[in-house]
Design a protein around this motif. Structure first.
Motif, short mmCIF file in Angstrom:
data_model
loop_
_atom_site.label_atom_id
_atom_site.label_comp_id
_atom_site.label_asym_id
_atom_site.label_seq_id
_atom_site.Cartn_x
_atom_site.Cartn_y
_atom_site.Cartn_z
N LEU A 112 -2.06 -6.82 -11.71
CA LEU A 112 -2.78 -6.24 -10.74
C LEU A 112 -3.57 -4.89 -11.13
N VAL A 113 -2.84 -4.23 -11.82
CA VAL A 113 -3.21 -2.81 -12.23
C VAL A 113 -4.52 -2.91 -13.04
N ALA A 114 -3.89 -4.19 -13.97
CA ALA A 114 -4.89 -4.29 -15.23
C ALA A 114 -6.17 -4.89 -14.62
N ALA A 115 -6.04 -5.42 -13.34
CA ALA A 115 -7.37 -6.20 -12.68
C ALA A 115 -8.09 -5.12 -12.06
N ASP A 116 -7.29 -4.13 -11.41
CA ASP A 116 -8.13 -2.88 -10.83
C ASP A 116 -7.16 -1.66 -10.60
N GLU A 117 -7.79 -0.70 -11.15
CA GLU A 117 -6.91 0.50 -11.48
C GLU A 117 -6.65 1.15 -10.08
N ASP A 118 -7.59 0.80 -9.09
CA ASP A 118 -7.09 1.36 -7.66
C ASP A 118 -5.72 1.07 -7.18
N PHE A 119 -5.10 -0.07 -7.80
CA PHE A 119 -3.98 -0.58 -7.30
C PHE A 119 -2.84 0.37 -7.69
N ARG A 120 -3.03 1.25 -8.78
CA ARG A 120 -1.80 1.66 -9.57
C ARG A 120 -1.02 2.71 -8.42
N THR A 121 -1.96 3.49 -7.65
CA THR A 121 -1.19 4.34 -6.83
C THR A 121 -0.32 3.77 -5.63
N PRO A 122 -0.78 2.72 -4.76
CA PRO A 122 0.13 2.07 -3.88
C PRO A 122 1.26 1.38 -4.58
N LEU A 123 0.98 0.82 -5.79
CA LEU A 123 2.29 0.18 -6.39
C LEU A 123 3.30 1.10 -7.00
N ARG A 124 2.67 2.28 -7.49
CA ARG A 124 3.65 3.23 -8.02
C ARG A 124 4.43 3.83 -6.78
N ASN A 125 3.82 4.09 -5.82
CA ASN A 125 4.55 4.77 -4.64
C ASN A 125 5.60 3.69 -3.87
N ALA A 126 5.34 2.33 -4.02
CA ALA A 126 6.24 1.39 -3.67
C ALA A 126 7.15 1.14 -4.90
N GLY A 127 7.38 1.80 -5.81
CA GLY A 127 8.50 1.72 -7.00
C GLY A 127 8.22 0.46 -7.63
N LEU A 128 7.03 -0.42 -7.68
CA LEU A 128 6.78 -1.70 -8.37
C LEU A 128 6.44 -1.73 -9.90
N LEU A 129 6.05 -0.47 -10.35
CA LEU A 129 5.56 -0.54 -11.65
C LEU A 129 6.64 0.30 -12.59
N THR A 130 7.99 0.46 -11.94
CA THR A 130 8.96 0.89 -12.86
C THR A 130 9.82 -0.14 -13.45
N ARG A 131 10.14 -0.06 -14.53
CA ARG A 131 10.93 -1.22 -15.02
C ARG A 131 12.39 -0.95 -14.89
N ASP A 132 13.37 -1.51 -14.26
CA ASP A 132 14.78 -1.52 -14.06
C ASP A 132 15.40 -1.22 -15.31
N PRO A 133 16.07 -0.23 -15.76
CA PRO A 133 16.79 -0.17 -17.03
C PRO A 133 18.08 -0.55 -17.04
N ARG A 134 18.59 -0.93 -15.83
CA ARG A 134 20.06 -1.51 -15.89
C ARG A 134 20.00 -2.49 -16.74
N MET A 135 21.23 -2.61 -17.60
CA MET A 135 21.55 -3.79 -17.98
C MET A 135 23.01 -3.96 -18.05
N VAL A 136 23.69 -5.08 -18.63
CA VAL A 136 24.86 -5.69 -18.32
C VAL A 136 25.54 -4.64 -19.50
N GLU A 137 26.54 -4.31 -19.01
CA GLU A 137 27.52 -3.51 -20.05
C GLU A 137 28.17 -4.42 -21.03
N ARG A 138 28.55 -4.15 -22.33
CA ARG A 138 29.05 -4.96 -23.12
C ARG A 138 30.48 -4.98 -23.02
N LYS A 139 31.35 -6.16 -23.23
CA LYS A 139 32.44 -6.35 -23.28
C LYS A 139 33.31 -5.52 -24.37
N LYS A 140 34.38 -4.81 -24.01
CA LYS A 140 35.14 -3.83 -25.12
C LYS A 140 36.31 -4.81 -25.62
#
Length: 128
Positions: free
Chosen positions: A85-113
């Motif tokens: 959506l941001v690539a289609a229309d740059e005006d969408f960046r602000t509302p999507l950023r405010n809703a937290g939809l452009l942030t990649r969730d960094p949480r991953m599964v912890e490895r077995k020890k």
């Protein structure tokens, strides 16, 4: 608008989203969204970028997703749609950023020890 392909990732799921102007249908791995995600919660999660930008019936999304489970796939598709959506229309960046939809969730599964049952769970301790 030309079709843009954007990538979304969450946990081990990777999605490639192609966004074109249309009637608002979402096709995931050659299946309709209702067939692919029978749970209403996951469907709402996938469609959230459209709701935030008020474009629920304007774009068709064709999605290829693989890896991970259903929750991770839904999150990956959501990020891919938001980026498209941001690539289609740059005006969408602000509302999507405010809703937290452009942030990649960094949480991953912890490895077995080594010497443990899982990442943090230990084998039962026996004093005698």
């Amino acid at each position: 608008m030309q079709a843009r392909i954007c990538v979304g990732r969450r946990k081990n799921a990777v999605s490639r989203v192609k966004l074109v102007e249309g009637s608002g249908k979402v096709i995931i791995n050659d299946r309709d969204i209702e067939q692919y995600f029978p749970l209403d919660v996951l469907r709402k999660d996938v469609l959230k970028p459209f709701e935030v930008t008020d474009t629920l019936g304007r774009y068709d999304a064709y999605v290829r997703v693989d890896g991970g489970g259903v929750s991770g796939q839904a999150g990956a598709i959501r990020l891919g749609i938001a980026r498209a959506l941001v690539a289609a229309d740059e005006d969408f960046r602000t509302p999507l950023r405010n809703a937290g939809l452009l942030t990649r969730d960094p949480r991953m599964v912890e490895r077995k020890k080594y010497g443990q049952k899982k990442a943090r769970k230990r084998f039962q301790f026996s004093k005698r």
